[in-house]
Design an enzyme around this catalytic site. Sequence first.
Site, PDB file in Angstrom:
ATOM      1  N   CYS A 384      34.348 -98.323 -84.192  1.00 57.19           N
ATOM      2  CA  CYS A 384      35.218 -99.349 -84.776  1.00 57.19           C
ATOM      3  C   CYS A 384      34.906 -99.569 -86.255  1.00 57.19           C
ATOM      4  CB  CYS A 384      35.154-100.628 -83.950  1.00 57.19           C
ATOM      5  SG  CYS A 384      36.679-101.567 -84.112  1.00 57.19           S
ATOM      6  N   HIS A 509      36.260 -98.888 -78.917  1.00 56.39           N
ATOM      7  CA  HIS A 509      34.935 -99.295 -78.438  1.00 56.39           C
ATOM      8  C   HIS A 509      34.616 -98.555 -77.143  1.00 56.39           C
ATOM      9  CE1 HIS A 509      33.915-102.552 -81.204  1.00 56.39           C
ATOM     10  NE2 HIS A 509      35.200-102.824 -81.224  1.00 56.39           N
ATOM     11  N   GLU A 511      31.944 -97.873 -75.863  1.00 56.54           N
ATOM     12  CA  GLU A 511      30.763 -98.394 -75.153  1.00 56.54           C
ATOM     13  C   GLU A 511      31.129 -99.206 -73.911  1.00 56.54           C
ATOM     14  OE1 GLU A 511      31.729 -99.287 -78.202  1.00 56.54           O
ATOM     15  OE2 GLU A 511      31.402-101.424 -78.618  1.00 56.54           O
TER      16      GLU A 511
HETATM   17  N1  GLN Z   1      36.162-105.880 -88.687  1.00 53.58           N
HETATM   18  C1  GLN Z   1      36.894-104.704 -88.372  1.00 53.58           C
HETATM   19  C2  GLN Z   1      38.340-105.005 -87.995  1.00 53.58           C
HETATM   20  O1  GLN Z   1      38.661-106.128 -87.717  1.00 53.58           O
HETATM   21  C3  GLN Z   1      36.203-103.908 -87.265  1.00 53.58           C
HETATM   22  C4  GLN Z   1      36.150-104.644 -85.975  1.00 53.58           C
HETATM   23  C5  GLN Z   1      35.143-104.082 -85.006  1.00 53.58           C
HETATM   24  O2  GLN Z   1      34.273-103.314 -85.383  1.00 53.58           O
HETATM   25  N2  GLN Z   1      35.241-104.461 -83.750  1.00 53.58           N
HETATM   26  O3  GLN Z   1      39.174-104.140 -87.997  1.00 53.58           O
END
Ligand code: GLN
Length: 534
Positions: A384, A509, A511
């Site tokens: 992400c 994500h 994970e």
């Molecule tokens: N802050 C970033 C976004 O909002 C990444 C978010 C994250 O890593 N879950 O796109």
Amino acid sequence: MNKPHERRKYIFVTGGVLSGVGKGITAASIGAVLKARGLNVSVQKCEAYLNVDAGTLNPAEHGECFVTKDGTEIDLDLGHYERFLDIELTKDSATLAGRVYRDLIQAERDGKFLGKTVQMIPHFTDAIQNEIEQSGSGSDVHIIELGGTVGDYESVAYMEAFREFAARIGRDNCIFVHVLYVPYLLTSKELKTKPAQNAMRDLRSFGIMPDIIGARSDYPLSDGALSKISMFGGVAKEAVVPLPNAKSIYQVPLTLEKQKVAQLLLKKLGLPVRKPNMKIWDDISDKATKSYDKKIRVGIVAKYLDNEDTYYSVLESLKIAAWHEAVDLEFSWVDAEKIQKNLSSLNTYDAILVPGGFGTRGVEGKIAAAGWALDNNKPYLGLCLGLQVAVIAAARAGGVKNATSAEIDDKSKSQAIYLMPSQAGKQATGGTMRLGNYEATLAKGSKVAKLYGTSEIIERHRHRYEVNRAYEDDITKGGLVISGESPDGRLVEFVEAKNHPFFIATQAHPEFKSRPHRPHPLFTGLIKAAKASK
Ligand code: GLN
């Protein structure tokens, strides 16, 4: 016609003395030993705090925000349930008091109560009971865990709802498991049961007698301590289950099995006592507790360094992938705010991981770390935000010196990571987030397609910003190619480096989808690359 709850059985799991001692793991392990007997198990986490969802909670205080496939943001216990039961949960498994209150108040505003006084009893308590029935629908056994400890100011109405529920559907269709902590006093070298006794009294004050007591302790419980807890709790001695610290949380289902907890539960609930198939747990516990000859060091570049719960699923995914590759895992926190000054220290790691994150603190350090891994052939996995910083590093290397993200600088003219025009104006917290399952199409011949073994995949998301494709050429010049996109070809889902042992980042994500017996291919890929580099 039988109502579903007339056949379904319910297990309520509450806690006393302290929270955070493994009530969630205990509840998940109870589910696992029942599932091992062919029962269909569903779960629900009830939270007493006033937040509407867990999305706005500070992870440093509250631990990871877990995301379900339907985009519900909830605390990390739902992650335990998914991993232990190998299921995918939805919003029906998350009952947060803030949301229930909000719905009740909205219904009151809409005139649905027809002039009645809206009260905790019966309106909140009825709403909770309805959610329990809804959440359990379709299963044989439904497990309901209440966050915090019994007696907390906010959870009183939940306890009343549980008591009413049990009285209504029949106490023999319900089990109450109370998980307590038994502290050890170093000075007198003894385990003290007094806090547990008080916590059991707290539970009784709500009109609930426990059926099973889980006794968590850092040292083995003496027979005397078990007897005391049994006597003061009003439960038979065999229903006091010692839960000493385990080397791995994945041993807990076997601990419960050894102590015949499933037999006890099934007998009390009037269900047939079947033999379990615990092979999967024997295997997991064996892998999780073995020492291996080779050790892999992973540096996790992050900003929350003092609470491992913040990145819980990421750590579990790394650990799981490591045992399946028969290596020991040693992970270290790399302070994102300091690493820029000392990038070569990253050389001490066999692999670098940048997990998800929000806000600006430490982001430049993460960009620098990703760029360093790209330049120095160091295996890198970006999750992400870990993709976004890698893309910024590549765009900078490709010539856009000021490349940045809208999250870092919303006025910048070089936003390689941006808020799409369709999202503009909806920035209020939560409003523009991409949450839950999204499909991605992986590029033919890409490293990710090889790892996944397919080109159509689904992963969970939780982010607001996206890769700005206007910078695609610069990003490519800087060393990264786009290797996965949304099925309509608009959004960037994966990037990777071509001539690099392993440099992969995803907007998702992954994970959240690792399972102890089924490591996630991206984590396996990272560990394999790290292993090969030694
Ligand atoms: N802050 C970033 C976004 O909002 C990444 C978010 C994250 O890593 N879950 O796109």
